[in-house]
Design an enzyme around this catalytic site. Structure first.
Site, PDB file in Angstrom:
ATOM      1  N   GLU A 135       0.844  -1.193   0.000  1.00  0.00           N
ATOM      2  CA  GLU A 135       0.000   0.000   0.000  1.00  0.00           C
ATOM      3  C   GLU A 135       0.879   1.243   0.000  1.00  0.00           C
ATOM      4  O   GLU A 135       1.808   1.350   0.796  1.00  0.00           O
ATOM      5  CB  GLU A 135      -0.907   0.034   1.233  1.00  0.00           C
ATOM      6  CG  GLU A 135      -1.919   1.156   1.165  1.00  0.00           C
ATOM      7  CD  GLU A 135      -2.869   1.201   2.372  1.00  0.00           C
ATOM      8  OE1 GLU A 135      -3.686   2.140   2.433  1.00  0.00           O
ATOM      9  OE2 GLU A 135      -2.781   0.317   3.237  1.00  0.00           O
ATOM     10  N   GLY A 276       3.265   2.558  10.476  1.00  0.00           N
ATOM     11  CA  GLY A 276       3.109   1.880  11.757  1.00  0.00           C
ATOM     12  C   GLY A 276       2.816   0.412  11.597  1.00  0.00           C
ATOM     13  O   GLY A 276       3.358  -0.424  12.322  1.00  0.00           O
ATOM     14  N   MET A 278       0.505  -2.613   8.672  1.00  0.00           N
ATOM     15  CA  MET A 278      -0.250  -2.817   7.432  1.00  0.00           C
ATOM     16  C   MET A 278      -1.194  -3.990   7.605  1.00  0.00           C
ATOM     17  O   MET A 278      -0.815  -5.045   8.097  1.00  0.00           O
ATOM     18  CB  MET A 278       0.732  -3.068   6.273  1.00  0.00           C
ATOM     19  CG  MET A 278       0.059  -3.271   4.943  1.00  0.00           C
ATOM     20  SD  MET A 278      -0.930  -1.829   4.462  1.00  0.00           S
ATOM     21  CE  MET A 278      -2.201  -2.620   3.489  1.00  0.00           C
ATOM     22  N   GLU A 279      -2.443  -3.790   7.141  1.00  0.00           N
ATOM     23  CA  GLU A 279      -3.534  -4.712   7.426  1.00  0.00           C
ATOM     24  C   GLU A 279      -3.683  -5.844   6.423  1.00  0.00           C
ATOM     25  O   GLU A 279      -4.765  -6.422   6.308  1.00  0.00           O
ATOM     26  CB  GLU A 279      -4.855  -3.935   7.481  1.00  0.00           C
ATOM     27  CG  GLU A 279      -5.362  -3.397   6.137  1.00  0.00           C
ATOM     28  CD  GLU A 279      -4.925  -1.979   5.826  1.00  0.00           C
ATOM     29  OE1 GLU A 279      -5.557  -1.341   4.967  1.00  0.00           O
ATOM     30  OE2 GLU A 279      -3.950  -1.513   6.442  1.00  0.00           O
ATOM     31  N   ASN A 280      -2.629  -6.210   5.697  1.00  0.00           N
ATOM     32  CA  ASN A 280      -2.739  -7.262   4.692  1.00  0.00           C
ATOM     33  C   ASN A 280      -3.611  -8.426   5.182  1.00  0.00           C
ATOM     34  O   ASN A 280      -3.462  -8.893   6.307  1.00  0.00           O
ATOM     35  CB  ASN A 280      -1.355  -7.818   4.358  1.00  0.00           C
ATOM     36  CG  ASN A 280      -0.327  -6.731   4.200  1.00  0.00           C
ATOM     37  OD1 ASN A 280      -0.389  -5.940   3.293  1.00  0.00           O
ATOM     38  ND2 ASN A 280       0.629  -6.702   5.122  1.00  0.00           N
ATOM     39  N   HIS A 312      -6.469  -1.551  15.413  1.00  0.00           N
ATOM     40  CA  HIS A 312      -6.714  -0.861  14.149  1.00  0.00           C
ATOM     41  C   HIS A 312      -6.522  -1.798  12.966  1.00  0.00           C
ATOM     42  O   HIS A 312      -7.395  -1.908  12.087  1.00  0.00           O
ATOM     43  CB  HIS A 312      -5.767   0.334  14.038  1.00  0.00           C
ATOM     44  CG  HIS A 312      -5.929   1.135  12.788  1.00  0.00           C
ATOM     45  ND1 HIS A 312      -6.707   2.268  12.715  1.00  0.00           N
ATOM     46  CD2 HIS A 312      -5.407   0.969  11.538  1.00  0.00           C
ATOM     47  CE1 HIS A 312      -6.670   2.757  11.490  1.00  0.00           C
ATOM     48  NE2 HIS A 312      -5.878   1.984  10.761  1.00  0.00           N
ATOM     49  N   GLU A 313      -5.384  -2.481  12.931  1.00  0.00           N
ATOM     50  CA  GLU A 313      -5.110  -3.333  11.772  1.00  0.00           C
ATOM     51  C   GLU A 313      -6.053  -4.529  11.731  1.00  0.00           C
ATOM     52  O   GLU A 313      -6.485  -4.955  10.655  1.00  0.00           O
ATOM     53  CB  GLU A 313      -3.655  -3.798  11.777  1.00  0.00           C
ATOM     54  CG  GLU A 313      -2.629  -2.672  11.837  1.00  0.00           C
ATOM     55  CD  GLU A 313      -2.807  -1.604  10.775  1.00  0.00           C
ATOM     56  OE1 GLU A 313      -3.329  -1.905   9.685  1.00  0.00           O
ATOM     57  OE2 GLU A 313      -2.438  -0.443  11.034  1.00  0.00           O
ATOM     58  N   HIS A 316      -9.417  -3.523  10.348  1.00  0.00           N
ATOM     59  CA  HIS A 316      -9.394  -3.359   8.898  1.00  0.00           C
ATOM     60  C   HIS A 316      -9.886  -4.609   8.171  1.00  0.00           C
ATOM     61  O   HIS A 316     -10.242  -4.530   6.983  1.00  0.00           O
ATOM     62  CB  HIS A 316      -7.976  -3.052   8.418  1.00  0.00           C
ATOM     63  CG  HIS A 316      -7.669  -1.591   8.265  1.00  0.00           C
ATOM     64  ND1 HIS A 316      -8.510  -0.719   7.618  1.00  0.00           N
ATOM     65  CD2 HIS A 316      -6.587  -0.856   8.643  1.00  0.00           C
ATOM     66  CE1 HIS A 316      -7.974   0.491   7.613  1.00  0.00           C
ATOM     67  NE2 HIS A 316      -6.813   0.437   8.234  1.00  0.00           N
ATOM     68  N   GLU A 335      -9.613   4.362   6.430  1.00  0.00           N
ATOM     69  CA  GLU A 335      -8.739   4.783   7.522  1.00  0.00           C
ATOM     70  C   GLU A 335      -9.479   5.599   8.580  1.00  0.00           C
ATOM     71  O   GLU A 335      -9.310   5.373   9.773  1.00  0.00           O
ATOM     72  CB  GLU A 335      -7.546   5.568   6.974  1.00  0.00           C
ATOM     73  CG  GLU A 335      -6.619   4.736   6.098  1.00  0.00           C
ATOM     74  CD  GLU A 335      -6.009   3.540   6.799  1.00  0.00           C
ATOM     75  OE1 GLU A 335      -6.135   3.420   8.035  1.00  0.00           O
ATOM     76  OE2 GLU A 335      -5.412   2.700   6.102  1.00  0.00           O
TER      77      GLU A 335
END
Length: 869
Positions: A135, A276, A278-280, A312-313, A316, A335
């Site tokens: 991303e 910080g 990544m929500e892969n 947060h992740e 997502h 976001e």
């Protein structure tokens, strides 16, 4: 004329959308070709990785346009169309393939070099491991692909690598076939992700990793295998992150009805990462800063940060993955919504009042200045040159505030109904902010037409408050206005909830019920029934709207509200307004000292939460004080704030000692009460050291040496770092020796010195930039020193411009390695109009130096050019 010259020739606010290479929302068109299935085969090596891709493509609509693919730094070995070799000739970073039918299979083999990838986008090497970050547009650095978020695919990924170098091979989804004993000591693992996803959510990690493992049972009874991967030595420091992950999974089921949808959830912590985390899908990749935590190495703030980012992740998975963005203009769709969800989670896990104050403080420190400067943009921008430059506080934090206002307007039950409908309508789709708002309207019957302006208009609204009495009733007029921002000269009234109440001036109690006023017009009239005593207004309670309040109040009235308002946010706000009133002049700060004393007394008497008292005791930062003025008075603000701190420290010295004795020794527990006690104790210690007594210095040194937590050790070091004492030097030396080799902790050592108020701070930062432990290739280390120093208003803005030159030097050096990190360093220079003419000229000179540098990246050039407008 090269791209740089074109940019500089077109520098005015109205022309920015027409910059060469600019992408505009108005030009959006659906993809000509879809890619429902993707198969990838990786043969890993740090020096040369070969990627074979097989794309099943399908024409989208009735047209004869070719398949257009994106690629970056790819060495193409072969290309095939429906099994037949084809010749391909890329034009720049694009490749066109003419296809006769409506469906085809396109195959490539490309060679890439992770070891040479210093941009940390695509596939790169970090401490011997191979890691991806895709991303926003990093997948094109892995293979040829239509690299846009509205192309969703099911992925099958085979990863092959040296079994000794890369014993762990991870990708999205669930693990399938495992191949061992391959030629050359290699092995392979195949991963399949059954959920269609955009390529920006693709992930791969390979390396020598160990895992903390656990499990979770979903609300439907499915078993999910959980693992957090890092070095063997750091596995014990993952326990807090694992607990946060399980709490997040349970919370999302309870509050939003969202269940996890794969058999495994993996997290990997790496030290080299631009962001910080990544929500892969199914394989989150984290900056180690937001995973590794124990009492010895992490502060309470770090623990909270880990829990918040993990949440947060994970959140997502639904707000970003299962439902994703149609295009990058919709970035706040995922976001802003997910930040709001992680803020809700964090509030539920600890002190909701303190969490809200922290959120507001962060918004004002970063997003409000962004809204007031040349980089202002709406939460759904209408153009960009480099999308990486729009991962901003506006997209994230203001975006979350917009979601919070929506939650207030439709209520908790309506909001849940709206999210349920949103997921039902759009699961597996790439959608827009309009789709989100439309779901809320359909679920609740609300008219949110005017509310949509929050997505379109940049800038921070102001609300002027006028109060009068009529026939005993309290009449309040709320007048909203907004200044022009680049490209938007005219602003229309926005729809917002405004929470307010009356506080009795004699009784100190709330009179009547709180009102939630829906402001839609430029002027909103609010009428309260007659009351028997004079009243004060409690405004924007809970910070119900992200606005600037303009309301007259004497220092006496503000001090009264600071001691009596029953809304924590409004009470804290009254203290902040009182402090700003005092710090704007050279008046005697006696009123502020008295208000601090009253709040501190309520805290020690148990009437107020210690964490809240600790927050309320903090004076506004020098940067925030400067933001309230038409022009920043660097030296004056510093002098007045230091004088106020000294008055509070010396005037309440006995009270600070009492607070320190009462709240010290809270152990290592992470309960809200224990964290609040540590917070207030360290605020007390800082004031005592500021008073300058030998006894206080000795107390700080003892706390540093005997601290059971990093919170208390850093509290002592932070108090000492601004002094000119042997204790300071001894503790700094000990800290570095004690934590040598621990990157996350050594980052703190750099930061605490960069933020110091000592006159020699600039010289110290220059020396630290030459320190063996400093590296511009690691984004965390860069932020810890250079980014922190740029936030030190007094010494970054030294009158001779040396701070600006240091930042310019670092920016240009980093740009050759990692343009994304470099672009973020340009932001502080963009505030040059807020400072006196001499400083403004020096800051502008650095921006002009950047734009004139040959081969400067597009990332940096866009930021510097916009800042010069």
């Amino acid at each position: 004329m090269n791209w740089q010259n074109k940019v500089m020739k077109m520098l005015d606010a109205q022309s920015i959308p027409q910059l060469p290479g600019a992408i505009r929302l108005a030009d959006y068109a659906p993809p000509d070709w879809l890619v429902p299935e993707v198969s990838l085969d990786f043969r890993l090596s740090a020096g040369s990785t070969r990627v074979t891709s097989r794309l099943v493509v399908r024409r989208n609509g009735n047209h004869d346009r070719p398949l257009v693919l994106d690629g970056q730094n790819l060495k193409t070995s072969f290309a095939m169309l429906d099994g037949e070799p084809i010749d391909v000739v890329p034009v720049g970073e694009r490749l066109e393939i003419a296809i006769v039918g409506d469906a085809a299979i396109v195959e490539f083999e490309v060679e890439i070099s992770p070891a040479l990838n210093t941009r940390l986008m695509g596939l790169y090497e970090s401490e011997g491991r191979l890691v991806t970050q895709c991303e926003a547009e990093g997948f094109r650095a892995i293979t040829w692909f239509p690299d846009r978020p509205d192309v969703l695919s099911v992925y099958t990924v085979r990863i092959e690598g040296d079994a000794a170098l890369y014993p762990v091979l991870l990708s999205n989804g669930d693990r399938g076939a495992v191949e061992t004993g391959l030629a050359g000591g290699r092995h392979a693992v195949t991963w399949t992700d059954p959920w269609p996803k955009p390529c920006y959510l693709f992930a791969l990690v390979a390396g020598d990793l160990s895992a903390l493992r656990d499990g979770f049972t979903t609300m439907s009874g499915r078993q999910v295998e959980l693992a957090i991967w890092t070095s063997a030595a750091d596995v014990p420091r993952c326990a807090h992150a694992m607990a946060a992950l399980k709490a997040s999974m349970a919370w999302d089921e309870a509050i939003y009805g969202r269940e996890y949808d794969l058999g495994a959830f993996n997290i990997v912590a790496v030290n080299d990462f631009n962001a910080g985390a990544m929500e892969n899908k199914g394989l989150n990749i984290f900056n180690s800063k937001y995973i590794l935590a124990d009492p010895e190495t992490a502060t309470d703030s770090d623990f909270d940060g880990v829990a918040g980012v993990v949440a947060h992740e994970y959140f997502h998975n639904w707000t970003g993955n299962r439902v994703t963005c149609r295009d990058w203009f919709q970035l706040s769709l995922k976001e802003g919504l997910t930040v709001f969800r992680d803020q809700q989670f964090s509030a539920d896990q600890g002190s909701a009042a303190v969490r809200r104050i922290e959120d507001v403080r962060g918004l004002r420190a970063v997003q409000f200045p962004e809204d007031a400067g040349p980089l202002a943009h709406s939460i759904r921008p209408d153009h960009y040159v480099e999308i990486a430059n729009f991962y901003t506080a506006t997209i994230y934090n203001k975006g979350a505030e917009v979601i919070r206002m929506l939650h207030t307007l439709v209520g908790a039950a309506g909001f849940r109904a709206g999210t349920d409908l949103y997921f039902e309508r759009h699961d597996g789709q790439a959608v827009t902010c309009e789709d989100w708002v439309a779901a809320m309207e359909a679920a609740t019957g609300s008219d949110l037409g005017q509310f949509r302006r929050w997505y379109e208009q940049a800038g921070t609204p102001r609300v002027a408050v006028h109060e009068r009495r009529e026939a005993g009733k309290v009449i309040v007029e709320l007048v909203q206005s907004q200044s022009p921002t680049p490209g938007q000269a005219v602003k229309l009234p926005v729809h917002m909830p405004f929470r307010m109440a009356l506080i009795g001036r004699d009784s100190g109690r709330r009179i009547g019920e709180e009102r939630v006023v829906e402001m839609r017009e430029a002027v909103t009239r609010v009428e309260f029934d007659a009351v028997d005593e004079p009243v004060l207004l409690s405004l924007n309670r809970g910070f119900s709207a992200p606005v600037i309040i303009e309301a007259e109040a004497s220092r006496t009235e503000l001090a009264f509200l600071a001691g009596h308002d029953d809304d924590p946010s409004a009470r804290w706000e009254a203290m902040q307004r009182l402090a700003l009133s005092v710090l704007a002049t050279d008046d005697d700060p006696a009123a502020l000292v008295s208000a601090v004393a009253a709040t501190l007394m309520d805290g020690t008497a148990g009437k107020l939460d210690a964490a809240f008292v600790g927050e309320a005791m903090l004076l506004p930062t020098e940067s925030f004080i400067g933001d309230q003025a038409a022009m920043v008075d660097v030296e004056g603000i510093h002098r007045r704030r230091e004088a106020a701190r000294l008055a509070i420290a010396t005037g309440l010295e006995a009270e600070w000692w009492a607070a320190l004795r009462t709240y010290s020794g809270s152990g290592t527990a992470l309960t809200p009460a224990a964290k609040g006690a540590r917070r207030l104790a360290n605020v007390a210690l800082a004031y005592l050291v500021g008073a300058g007594s030998a006894e206080a210095l000795a107390a700080a040194r003892i706390q540093y040496e005997t601290a059971a937590t990093m919170t208390d050790r850093m509290g002592a070091l932070s108090a000492l770092v601004g002094t000119d004492t042997p204790e300071r030097d001894a503790c700094l030396a000990d800290f570095h020796a004690r934590f040598a080799g621990n990157n996350d902790v050594i980052d703190k050592w750099f930061t605490v010195q960069a933020l110091s108020g000592r006159p020699d701070t600039l010289a110290r930062v220059e020396a630290l930039a030459r320190h063996p432990d400093f590296s511009i290739t690691n984004p965390n280390r860069l932020r810890s020193l250079v980014g922190a120093f740029a936030a030190n208003q007094r010494w970054f803005h030294a009158a001779d411009g040396a701070g600006y030159r240091l930042l310019g030097d670092q920016l240009l050096a980093v740009d050759r390695i990692n343009p994304q990190s470099a672009a973020r360093l340009a932001v502080p220079l963009g505030r040059w109009r807020r400072f006196d003419a001499a400083r403004g000229a020096l800051m502008r000179a650095q921006l002009e130096r950047v734009t004139a540098t040959p081969r400067v990246s597009r990332d940096v050039l866009e930021m510097a050019s916009r800042a010069l407008v």
